[in-house]
Structures are given as structure tokens and as C-alpha cells.
Write an enzyme that holds these catalytic residues in place. Structure first.
Site, PDB file in Angstrom:
ATOM      1  N   TRP A 201      33.416  -3.278  47.902  1.00  0.00           N
ATOM      2  CA  TRP A 201      33.231  -4.529  48.643  1.00  0.00           C
ATOM      3  C   TRP A 201      33.096  -4.186  50.124  1.00  0.00           C
ATOM      4  O   TRP A 201      33.867  -3.373  50.655  1.00  0.00           O
ATOM      5  CB  TRP A 201      34.439  -5.436  48.392  1.00  0.00           C
ATOM      6  CG  TRP A 201      34.462  -6.686  49.214  1.00  0.00           C
ATOM      7  CD1 TRP A 201      33.454  -7.593  49.374  1.00  0.00           C
ATOM      8  CD2 TRP A 201      35.576  -7.176  49.982  1.00  0.00           C
ATOM      9  NE1 TRP A 201      33.858  -8.615  50.183  1.00  0.00           N
ATOM     10  CE2 TRP A 201      35.157  -8.392  50.575  1.00  0.00           C
ATOM     11  CE3 TRP A 201      36.872  -6.725  50.227  1.00  0.00           C
ATOM     12  CZ2 TRP A 201      35.990  -9.151  51.384  1.00  0.00           C
ATOM     13  CZ3 TRP A 201      37.697  -7.480  51.033  1.00  0.00           C
ATOM     14  CH2 TRP A 201      37.258  -8.677  51.603  1.00  0.00           C
TER      15      TRP A 201
ATOM     16  N   ASP B 129      43.097  -4.282  44.191  1.00  0.00           N
ATOM     17  CA  ASP B 129      42.533  -5.484  44.795  1.00  0.00           C
ATOM     18  C   ASP B 129      42.109  -6.372  43.628  1.00  0.00           C
ATOM     19  O   ASP B 129      41.185  -6.032  42.874  1.00  0.00           O
ATOM     20  CB  ASP B 129      41.318  -5.098  45.665  1.00  0.00           C
ATOM     21  CG  ASP B 129      40.672  -6.313  46.313  1.00  0.00           C
ATOM     22  OD1 ASP B 129      41.113  -7.445  46.055  1.00  0.00           O
ATOM     23  OD2 ASP B 129      39.711  -6.122  47.093  1.00  0.00           O
TER      24      ASP B 129
ATOM     25  N   LYS C 296      38.117 -17.245  44.290  1.00  0.00           N
ATOM     26  CA  LYS C 296      37.106 -17.387  43.223  1.00  0.00           C
ATOM     27  C   LYS C 296      37.655 -18.136  42.023  1.00  0.00           C
ATOM     28  O   LYS C 296      37.035 -19.074  41.541  1.00  0.00           O
ATOM     29  CB  LYS C 296      36.612 -16.017  42.755  1.00  0.00           C
ATOM     30  CG  LYS C 296      36.573 -14.958  43.800  1.00  0.00           C
ATOM     31  CD  LYS C 296      35.388 -15.081  44.704  1.00  0.00           C
ATOM     32  CE  LYS C 296      35.541 -14.078  45.838  1.00  0.00           C
ATOM     33  NZ  LYS C 296      34.335 -13.784  46.533  1.00  0.00           N
TER      34      LYS C 296
END
Ligand code: KET
Length: 520
Positions: free
Chosen positions: A248, A329, A365
Site C-alpha cells: 500500500w 495491517d 472499508k
């Protein structure tokens, strides 16, 4: 009482000043004069104007007193007011060292002037963010065909942002209860911290029962990662964080800003369009003992390629062997498989081995709470005592950064995850979201396979999971997608399938085929 020559000089000073209003006289007047507002002036200016209209020595004397009185204490020194004197020029010499000040000589009088140069002249223009900057460019495009597949944000089939029903219900509950807006404690909302750890590790997990988890509410995934990075910088000086290649886009920024050194481990193999498992293992093995290994808990961003359960076991083996510290993560729990538990299995596997680990969580999300900035950092320690100390230090890091976290998102999560009926409803909604993404994934694959006359194998798209597809398009090909087809995506070739509708799959397939085969 002032001497005659001082009054003379003051008179001259005022006269010059009135003809030089575009300068900002250092001593008494701080006048932000701009091109659009050339006459903006300090209250003292009218007095000085009067001074030039009636240039009598008496007036000058009065002026000098007034100017003296108006000066802030530290500037109100006779020496400084002794215009043209050696004291004054030594002061001006000092000013010369300031790159934003220029001195100008008017015959007998030296004036320190600030030209219309910003004090921020040395600040350079930052490039747009590789992910969030894509949305900015998208908004500026007027084409009807435009498609935003940049940021990982879920849209409906009509390509509209989606607020989950359970979120609306949780918000209604908050209104009904008339909850207040008092500051949260530094570690966040207790009810949130409890449910977030349970969601991650599973209620009843020994790490929770034994109070070995330090959980602190963070500013979503990013803020939680940043807190952990600061903890690493303070308590593990020099320790490296190993980051997957690719990863990311913000991971490197986070560790750079926290001054934590990092290096990359191999992850994606473009030849197989899959995981470079051997490369990953050997890079983790080769890293200095006691490094932190950043792992995507599920739905690896940007590749959409996750290790298999067997591979996770081997990753855990080598991390344990090397005395490394796993750092997860988890930004997509529930979005990879549609199941919250299945998507937390990697983290639980490591916790079950009794390893100490860090986990950053995000609700952007899976609950669609992007702008609420809700997430957490969890540090699993080998004892409750260590966890308490770690938590105290995380709070100490958070306090000067942002004091304490926002309450709204924390209450939503606490209400949804803490209420069995809402929790079940959330799972159903999440399955719907994950299902819609799977459908567009399939349709995109079908469209590509049907349209591609060169017979390229696009099946890798079906093997990837989560919100994204890593198309393999190069930077120039990705630019062609945007410039020619108005398809906005990150330059690493990633597309967010969460921003795609079934109706747009064929158009997207045309754009991909054109970019892939016609641009090199
Ligand atoms: N980790 C990963 C892997 C991740 O993809 C994101 C967000 C985050 C953490 C942080 O999200 P937060 O909203 O701070 O909880 N990724 C999407 C958005 C972004 O770049 O900020 C994205 O990749 O599009």
C-alpha cells in the site's frame, strides 16, 4: 525630550515611509501590503501621513513619542529609535542575515524592508498523493465516461457511495440515547476497544482473557499504524520494518515520517502473477534478527494475492526462528472472503503460537466508515504487565499528536459489533458488498477473455481477492487508461473493483485491452 537631530531624522523617516508604503518598516510598523491591497496599513500610518502633510518639528517630536509608545516593549529601545545611528545599522546588519529581509539605503537613512517574498519561499510543491490524488483528478474530469477505480472505496452498482444500514441504525441509537460529546480518554472508547480486540482475535481468545493485548483506538488504519511506528522508533531504535514489495502506497510514508528504517521483501512475482513465496521467505530470513515484519492480514493491497494457510504457517516459522516481530495491517477484515473470522485467521494463527505481535485495524472499508477515522492498534504482549506498560506508552505518544480520538465512529463500531442483532445484519451486508465485488471481478474477466483477440490469459484476475485487481498494466499503460479512456487508477496498475459496476465492465475491458496491447 528628544534632540533636534533626532526630530529631524524622525521627520525624514516619516516622509520616506509614506512614499514607500509597499515596504514594511521593521521597527514600528508591520504592514502586509499586497498587490491586491496596496493601501492596507497599520493604525499608525494615518499619523505618519499627517506628519508629512504638516512637517513641523513639533509634530515630529509628538510623532516620535507616539511611535515610541506604540512599539512593543522589546523594540522600544532608544538605541533602535536612533535612526541612522551605529546602533541602528548594527541591527540592520543582523536583519541582512534573514533571507526574507532586504535592506535599502535612502541617503542618510537605512531602512529594513520585507519585500513581497513569502516566508514560505523555500517550501516546494508536493506531488499529488498517488492514491487520494487520483480522486482529485477524477473530480476535475468532465467526461461522461469517467470511472474512478483509484481509491479503495465501495460503491453501489449505480456507482454511488454506500452508507451501511447497520451504520444508520447505530447512529439512530446514538441519537435516541442522547449521548454526549465529551472528550474520550486518550486510549479511546472502552466499549470500542473491547469489541475491536474481540473481533480481531475472537472473543475468548487467551490473549484477551489474559489481558495481554494493549488496545488503543487510533485514527483509522493509518493513524494506528503511525502510533505503532512511533512506538517502534522509541523503543526499538534502529530496528527495521520489512515491507512487502509492492505494498500500500502509504506504508513507506508512515515509517519515513516516524523515522523508522525499512526495507522490502519480495512478494509479487510478475511472471506467475502470483506470490513469490520463496523470495519472501528468504528475504525475511536474511533480515537482521528482531526486525518487524509488516504483513497484510488479508486481501493484500495492491496485489490481491494472499498466502495460503500452509504458507502462513511457514511465514510464522521463519519469523519465530529469526526472533522477528510480526506487524499486521488489517484493513480489509471481512472483505477478502466475506467472513470476518476467516479474514482474521492469519493474525489468530500467530497469536495462537504465543508470539508477541502488533495489529493495526481499520473500519474504513468493512463498515464503510472512511471519513470517521476509526480503527485501533493492538499490541499482543507476553504478559499483562507488559501490555499495560505498552498501552501507557501508546497513550503518551497519542496525547501530543492529537490528544484523544473522535467518538462518533467508535460508538458506531461499539453499537454494531456489541449488539448481536446488528452484528448479524452487518455480516449479511458485508457479504453483499464482497459478493458484488466478486460479481464484477467475474464479469471483467469474462469481458476481457471474450474481447481479447490476442488470447491473453486473464485468469489471474479471478485468483486475486479483495477490493482490488492488480492488472499488470505499466505506468504508461495506466496513464493511457486515464488519458484516453477516462479510467482513473493508480499508476502501479491497480484498479479498485469496488468502484466498478457490472454495466461498466465491457468498457473497462476495452480500455484494458487497448492499453495492454497498443501501449508499451
Ligand atoms: N492499510 C491498507 C493496506 C490500506 O489499503 C489502507 C487504505 C489503510 C491501511 C488505511 O486506511 P484508513 O482509511 O486509514 O483506515 N487504503 C485505501 C485508501 C488510502 O489509500 O488511504 C487505498 O489503498 O485506496
Amino acid at each position: 525630550m528628544y534632540s533636534a537631530s533626532a526630530i529631524d531624522k524622525a521627520t525624514e523617516f516619516c516622509f520616506l515611509l509614506c512614499h514607500e508604503t509597499s515596504y514594511n518598516y521593521k521597527y514600528s510598523i508591520r504592514v502586509p501590503v499586497t498587490e491586491s491591497n496596496p493601501h492596507h496599513c497599520d493604525p499608525i500610518i494615518p499619523l505618519l501621513l499627517a506628519m508629512t502633510i504638516i512637517p513641523s518639528k513639533m509634530m515630529a517630536s509628538t510623532m516620535l513619542s507616539l511611535v515610541s509608545a506604540a512599539l512593543p516593549l522589546q523594540e522600544n529601545h532608544k538605541g533602535k529609535m536612533n535612526l541612522g545611528s551605529s546602533d541602528c545599522s548594527s541591527f540592520l546588519r543582523k536583519e541582512k542575515r534573514n533571507p526574507f529581509m532586504k535592506t535599502k539605503s535612502f541617503g542618510r537613512i537605512n531602512m529594513a524592508i520585507a519585500v513581497n517574498t513569502s516566508r514560505f519561499e523555500g517550501v516546494t510543491m508536493a506531488p499529488p498523493d498517488p492514491i487520494l490524488g487520483v480522486s482529485e483528478a477524477f473530480r476535475a474530469d468532465n467526461s461522461e465516461m469517467k470511472l474512478n477505480l483509484g481509491v479503495g472505496a465501495y460503491r453501489t452498482e449505480e456507482l454511488q457511495p454506500y452508507v451501511l444500514n447497520v451504520v444508520k441504525k447505530a447512529e439512530n441509537l446514538m441519537l435516541e440515547r442522547g449521548e454526549n460529546k465529551e472528550y474520550l480518554p486518550i486510549e479511546g472508547l472502552a466499549a470500542f476497544n473491547k469489541v475491536t480486540a474481540e473481533l480481531l482475535f475472537g472473543a475468548g481468545n487467551p490473549v484477551i482473557e489474559q489481558q495481554r493485548v494493549a488496545t488503543v483506538q487510533g485514527l483509522s488504519g493509518t493513524g494506528s499504524l503511525r502510533l505503532a511506528a512511533a512506538l517502534i522508533e522509541r523503543y526499538f531504535p534502529g530496528a527495521k520494518v520489512l515491507i512487502s514489495s509492492p505494498t500500500w502506497g502509504n506504508h513507506k510514508n508512515i515509517f519515513n515520517d516516524a523515522r523508522v528504517p525499512w526495507s522490502e521483501y519480495r512478494y509479487y512475482d510478475p511472471k506467475t502473477v502470483g506470490l513469490d513465496f520463496d523470495g519472501m521467505i528468504s528475504d525475511i530470513k536474511a533480515a537482521p534478527e528482531g526486525s518487524f515484519v509488516l504483513l497484510h492480514g488479508c486481501a493484500h493491497n495492491p496485489t490481491g494475492i494472499d498466502p495460503t494457510p500452509e504458507q502462513w504457517e511457514k511465514i510464522a516459522d521463519v519469523i519465530q526462528e529469526k526472533n522477528h516481530i510480526p506487524f499486521f495491517d488489517v484493513a480489509y477484515q471481512g472483505f477478502a472472503s466475506g467472513s470476518l473470522d476467516a479474514d482474521a485467521s492469519s493474525v489468530r494463527l500467530f497469536a495462537a503460537r504465543g508470539m508477541e505481535l502488533l495489529v493495526a485495524q481499520s473500519y474504513s472499508k468493512n463498515l464503510g466508515l472512511y471519513a470517521e477515522r476509526i480503527g485501533a492498534i493492538n499490541v499482543v504482549c507476553s504478559s499483562a504487565d507488559a501490555a499495560a506498560r505498552v498501552k501507557s506508552q501508546l497513550k503518551r505518544i497519542a496525547r501530543p499528536m492529537y490528544s484523544n480520538p473522535p467518538i462518533h465512529g467508535a460508538r458506531i463500531v461499539a453499537n454494531v459489533v456489541g449488539d448481536p442483532a446488528l452484528f448479524n445484519e452487518w455480516k449479511e451486508e458485508m457479504e453483499l458488498m464482497a459478493g458484488r465485488i466478486k460479481n464484477v471481478r467475474q464479469k471483467l474477466f469474462d469481458s476481457l477473455s471474450a474481447k481479447d483477440k490476442c488470447g491473453k490469459d486473464w485468469s489471474f484476475i479471478l485468483k486475486q481477492i479483495g477490493m482490488f485487481s492488480f492488472t499488470g498494466l505499466s505506468k504508461v499503460q495506466s496513464e493511457n487508461m486515464t488519458n484516453k479512456w477516462h479510467v482513473y487508477m493508480t499508476k502501479d496498475g491497480r484498479i479498485s473493483l469496488a468502484g466498478l459496476s457490472l454495466a461498466k465492465c465491457e468498457y473497462l475491458a476495452d480500455a484494458i485491452i487497448d492499453s495492454f496491447h497498443c501501449v508499451s
